[in-house]
Design an enzyme around this catalytic site. Sequence first.
Site, PDB file in Angstrom:
ATOM      1  N   ARG A  22       1.075  -1.392  -0.061  1.00  0.00           N
ATOM      2  CA  ARG A  22      -0.263  -0.019  -0.121  1.00  0.00           C
ATOM      3  C   ARG A  22       0.777   1.280   0.092  1.00  0.00           C
ATOM      4  O   ARG A  22       0.485   2.280   0.663  1.00  0.00           O
ATOM      5  CB  ARG A  22      -1.138  -0.061   1.332  1.00  0.00           C
ATOM      6  CG  ARG A  22      -2.316  -1.048   1.056  1.00  0.00           C
ATOM      7  CD  ARG A  22      -3.080  -0.767   2.386  1.00  0.00           C
ATOM      8  NE  ARG A  22      -2.392  -1.414   3.329  1.00  0.00           N
ATOM      9  CZ  ARG A  22      -2.932  -0.955   4.741  1.00  0.00           C
ATOM     10  NH1 ARG A  22      -3.862  -0.285   4.986  1.00  0.00           N
ATOM     11  NH2 ARG A  22      -2.130  -1.579   5.530  1.00  0.00           N
ATOM     12  N   GLU A  23       2.035   1.088  -0.833  1.00  0.00           N
ATOM     13  CA  GLU A  23       2.786   2.463  -0.786  1.00  0.00           C
ATOM     14  C   GLU A  23       2.172   3.526  -1.404  1.00  0.00           C
ATOM     15  O   GLU A  23       2.492   4.833  -1.127  1.00  0.00           O
ATOM     16  CB  GLU A  23       4.304   1.890  -1.994  1.00  0.00           C
ATOM     17  CG  GLU A  23       4.758   0.880  -1.259  1.00  0.00           C
ATOM     18  CD  GLU A  23       4.473  -0.443  -1.964  1.00  0.00           C
ATOM     19  OE1 GLU A  23       3.343  -0.774  -2.209  1.00  0.00           O
ATOM     20  OE2 GLU A  23       5.429  -1.175  -2.178  1.00  0.00           O
ATOM     21  N   ILE A 454     -27.187   4.562  15.221  1.00  0.00           N
ATOM     22  CA  ILE A 454     -27.201   3.446  14.248  1.00  0.00           C
ATOM     23  C   ILE A 454     -26.251   2.291  14.536  1.00  0.00           C
ATOM     24  O   ILE A 454     -26.252   1.095  14.310  1.00  0.00           O
ATOM     25  CB  ILE A 454     -26.400   3.876  13.049  1.00  0.00           C
ATOM     26  CG1 ILE A 454     -27.738   4.912  12.437  1.00  0.00           C
ATOM     27  CG2 ILE A 454     -26.642   2.983  11.814  1.00  0.00           C
ATOM     28  CD1 ILE A 454     -29.302   4.547  12.363  1.00  0.00           C
ATOM     29  N   GLY A 455     -25.283   2.342  15.617  1.00  0.00           N
ATOM     30  CA  GLY A 455     -24.726   1.555  16.133  1.00  0.00           C
ATOM     31  C   GLY A 455     -23.208   1.763  16.826  1.00  0.00           C
ATOM     32  O   GLY A 455     -23.001   1.869  18.055  1.00  0.00           O
ATOM     33  N   SER A 456     -22.405   2.224  16.060  1.00  0.00           N
ATOM     34  CA  SER A 456     -20.952   2.745  16.491  1.00  0.00           C
ATOM     35  C   SER A 456     -21.066   4.162  16.915  1.00  0.00           C
ATOM     36  O   SER A 456     -21.664   4.944  16.470  1.00  0.00           O
ATOM     37  CB  SER A 456     -19.922   2.420  15.250  1.00  0.00           C
ATOM     38  OG  SER A 456     -20.654   3.282  14.176  1.00  0.00           O
ATOM     39  N   GLU A 507     -19.889  -0.511  19.676  1.00  0.00           N
ATOM     40  CA  GLU A 507     -19.175  -1.226  18.829  1.00  0.00           C
ATOM     41  C   GLU A 507     -17.857  -1.042  18.872  1.00  0.00           C
ATOM     42  O   GLU A 507     -16.984  -1.193  17.954  1.00  0.00           O
ATOM     43  CB  GLU A 507     -19.774  -1.193  17.437  1.00  0.00           C
ATOM     44  CG  GLU A 507     -21.165  -1.552  17.060  1.00  0.00           C
ATOM     45  CD  GLU A 507     -21.443  -1.317  15.522  1.00  0.00           C
ATOM     46  OE1 GLU A 507     -20.866  -1.143  14.797  1.00  0.00           O
ATOM     47  OE2 GLU A 507     -22.862  -1.072  15.527  1.00  0.00           O
ATOM     48  N   TRP A 584     -19.357  -7.973   1.097  1.00  0.00           N
ATOM     49  CA  TRP A 584     -18.174  -7.333   1.361  1.00  0.00           C
ATOM     50  C   TRP A 584     -16.939  -8.543   1.688  1.00  0.00           C
ATOM     51  O   TRP A 584     -16.064  -7.925   2.548  1.00  0.00           O
ATOM     52  CB  TRP A 584     -18.339  -6.345   2.409  1.00  0.00           C
ATOM     53  CG  TRP A 584     -19.164  -5.162   1.924  1.00  0.00           C
ATOM     54  CD1 TRP A 584     -19.424  -4.926   0.607  1.00  0.00           C
ATOM     55  CD2 TRP A 584     -19.728  -4.002   2.718  1.00  0.00           C
ATOM     56  NE1 TRP A 584     -20.139  -3.855   0.477  1.00  0.00           N
ATOM     57  CE2 TRP A 584     -20.399  -3.130   1.948  1.00  0.00           C
ATOM     58  CE3 TRP A 584     -19.756  -3.674   3.890  1.00  0.00           C
ATOM     59  CZ2 TRP A 584     -20.869  -2.061   2.130  1.00  0.00           C
ATOM     60  CZ3 TRP A 584     -20.501  -2.610   4.718  1.00  0.00           C
ATOM     61  CH2 TRP A 584     -20.935  -1.755   3.734  1.00  0.00           C
ATOM     62  N   GLU A 688     -30.260   5.891   5.445  1.00  0.00           N
ATOM     63  CA  GLU A 688     -29.657   7.236   5.074  1.00  0.00           C
ATOM     64  C   GLU A 688     -30.632   7.917   4.236  1.00  0.00           C
ATOM     65  O   GLU A 688     -30.842   7.494   3.081  1.00  0.00           O
ATOM     66  CB  GLU A 688     -28.572   6.977   4.460  1.00  0.00           C
ATOM     67  CG  GLU A 688     -27.800   8.323   3.969  1.00  0.00           C
ATOM     68  CD  GLU A 688     -26.263   7.862   3.053  1.00  0.00           C
ATOM     69  OE1 GLU A 688     -25.877   6.804   3.175  1.00  0.00           O
ATOM     70  OE2 GLU A 688     -26.331   8.534   2.078  1.00  0.00           O
ATOM     71  N   HIS A 717     -21.171  11.763   7.890  1.00  0.00           N
ATOM     72  CA  HIS A 717     -19.800  11.884   7.087  1.00  0.00           C
ATOM     73  C   HIS A 717     -19.207  13.357   7.169  1.00  0.00           C
ATOM     74  O   HIS A 717     -18.183  13.614   6.749  1.00  0.00           O
ATOM     75  CB  HIS A 717     -20.009  11.488   5.674  1.00  0.00           C
ATOM     76  CG  HIS A 717     -20.571  10.010   5.879  1.00  0.00           C
ATOM     77  ND1 HIS A 717     -21.944   9.645   5.354  1.00  0.00           N
ATOM     78  CD2 HIS A 717     -20.146   8.813   5.849  1.00  0.00           C
ATOM     79  CE1 HIS A 717     -22.154   8.371   5.608  1.00  0.00           C
ATOM     80  NE2 HIS A 717     -20.698   7.789   5.814  1.00  0.00           N
TER      81      HIS A 717
HETATM   82  N1  GLN Z   1     -23.905  -0.476  12.815  1.00  0.00           N
HETATM   83  C1  GLN Z   1     -22.917  -0.097  11.812  1.00  0.00           C
HETATM   84  C2  GLN Z   1     -22.363   1.400  12.686  1.00  0.00           C
HETATM   85  O1  GLN Z   1     -22.974   2.004  13.246  1.00  0.00           O
HETATM   86  C3  GLN Z   1     -23.644   0.405  10.758  1.00  0.00           C
HETATM   87  C4  GLN Z   1     -22.513   0.808   9.392  1.00  0.00           C
HETATM   88  C5  GLN Z   1     -23.125   1.035   8.232  1.00  0.00           C
HETATM   89  O2  GLN Z   1     -23.896   1.049   8.027  1.00  0.00           O
HETATM   90  N2  GLN Z   1     -22.090   1.035   7.180  1.00  0.00           N
HETATM   91  O3  GLN Z   1     -21.209   1.504  12.401  1.00  0.00           O
HETATM   92 ZN    ZN Z   2     -24.987   3.213   7.569  1.00  0.00          ZN
END
Ligand code: GLN
Ligand code: ZN
Length: 776
Positions: A22-23, A454-456, A507, A584, A688, A717
């Site tokens: 990954r240079e 959403i989780g994290s 998470e 993925w 989203e 984001h």
């Molecule tokens: N549960 C994950 C998070 O909150 C969902 C991530 C995602 O949708 N890509 O990070």
């Molecule tokens: Zn997401």
Amino acid sequence: MFTEIFMIKTHVLGFPRIGAQRELKQALERFWRGELDETALQATGRALRRRHWQRQREAGLDFVTVGDFALYDQVLDLIQLLGCEPSRFCFGPDDSPLRRAFAMARGTQHASSDGEGCSQHETSQPQAALEMTKWFDTNYHYLVPEFAPTTRFALQAEPLLAQVDEAIALPASPKVALLGPVSFLFLGKSKVEGWERLDLLEALLPVYAQLLTRLAARGVTWVQLDEPILGLDLAPAWRDALRRAYQVLSGADCELLLASYFSPLEDNLALACTLPVAGLHVDAVRAPQELEQVARQLPPERELSVGIIDGRNVWRTDLDAALATLQRVRALRGGRLWVSASCSLLHVPYALSADAGLDAELRSWLAGADEKLDELRLLQRALWGDEAGVAEALARSRAAVAARRTSARVRNVAVARRLAELPADLDRRSSPYAKRQPLQQHRLALPEYPTTTIGSFPQTAEIRATRAARRRGALDDAAYRGTMEREIERAVRCQEALGLDVLVHGEAERNDMVEYFGELLAGYAISANGWVQSYGSRCVKPPVLYGDVSRPQAMTVDWTRFAQGLTDKPVKGMLTGPVTLLQWSFVRDDQPRETTALQLALALRDEVADLEAAGIAVIQIDEPAFREGLPLRRAQWPAYLDWAARAFRIAASAVRDDTQIHTHMCYSEFNDVLPAIAAMDADVITIETSRSDMELLAAFGAFRYPNGIGPGVYDVHSPRVPTTEEMLRLMRKAGAVIPAAQLWVNPDCGLKTRAWPETEAALRRMVDAARRLRAA
Ligand code: GLN
Ligand code: ZN
């Protein structure tokens, strides 16, 4: 053997550019941090090209591929090559091409998407980056060209010509690879209503023609023009455009190789075989059934390039089978044939045969780009008739392929039996949503407009360092667990203080939502260095799913139970769904994707049941990749959507009526798949929407989406903290099309890339917005 040497040629459509270590990523990021100057960055690029061409030459390829390298993205480079940078960036003569490229790729400071025109007084209007989107059905993201009636083209060939010179100086024989004009227009976007970007074709073609002339003058004989849209359902105007384009370009001084990949040609097959080019490349991995027809239909004087090695997956090729196919096709082609990988090798890791994360047996089953070059070499020599020369290598390859086929590690009788004996109603909740909903409400006692995330939660430097220390063996399990539990507690206390209704554990223990499960599920392996470029300097390391999937023990229950023990509010169990795990990962090619998805679903189903038994009342199964799994051809959509939704339901439906199942989706436009989303029958979907200003919800409304829905009220984001008013406005917009009783309030996606202060500030306002909605 002598004549065969001239009649069998090998090449690749493209090669990974990030480098074995990954240079390129490191150099780019150092450049952006100001630690590397432009000269040094360009030198890294040159060194990588040189090394990769040398490898191609060593592997005996007849051409080295030039033009596939890009510091950031090959479509971005093409925008510059064709001189059609969007005018909104207002580049001046002092902006170097590199600065322009990064401005388009990453936006300019304080960017807003509604940038004004260029003003003489204010030269540096901030501009949002070009939109980024997935390259067909891959996980690579390209920058989307912007087209308008005012778009002009002007050839800027020097950088590409310089690369051609570099290759010739090696010395090597260059074949230049570029996206073709029609796919280039197709993959771009116009924001001008009532205007068709195809109108630019006549202006674009002379620039391509000019480029071909310059390349020919530089000593290039073959130019590969990729037209992957040949694998899509095309409207007549686009087929006409292909006809027109290649009629114009057929006058060029170089030979054109038209390349299609990723998808069968189907109704474009006759067109592909008749366009006036010197050669045609087809993807014999994704569309083996068409190969013979193409071989018969393509005029005999043309070259046929057969993409027989999988450019999208990591398995070693069954060379005996490949040779048999190639010999058949060669016979149909009067002895002449080009042999290649199905598509650019950009989509596979650089190398896997010595990966430190994989055991020797697994490594022997795998081939990254570097090993695929060796496979091409073997195929070429075998086709030359050099049987003695390749016998040993062929035998080794044969043994590895056979070993994989019969390995006990691949098969798990219990999994196979469970799958064979699936009860027909295993994918059904006991009751319909209308009956479940009041039972869940009784158990959870949520207010109107319930709030959740959403989780994290933020993945701080400390969290990353802790996980890394554990991976190195520098931290024992107890110390690791202690740190993670402190992080979970911090997240839970924060959510309680903010007044969120349904909490998450955050998470902290997860490096990545797929790799985390890949590490815990049997049938999966994680490479140490199997990186693939996702966009720019971003790389992903998809786990390798090589065998029947099972769950040796619970994967998330301890963490979730710990979090739930800290609070009286419900804490969501968090899982990655079967389709996203499939999508993925590099998955096995020895059974249908559907079967693999069902195995994943069964493993997740057991986890769901364990979470419920541990007292967890809300379980979220994320499916952000549900939409992107759609096949490129529409005719194949219903079958995919059917098994994908079923896999989700199998994972989800083990629970009682009063246990609430959530799902989450992002990164896509969902209008096409709404019925399938409804068929997943999750009690709540968080989705989203903020970046499209809730446009998506109109479709949900019109479709009368029946279950709970949480349209994201802010974009995670961006570090910007939205105001309560903005979020209220979005929720009111949502309320105009979806009944209030169905609505949840949540961000667009997980918060792992954000820092704590902005996270807390944004969530405080979000909870405030929900309170005001309730009061209204
Ligand atoms: N549960 C994950 C998070 O909150 C969902 C991530 C995602 O949708 N890509 O990070
Ligand atoms: Zn997401």
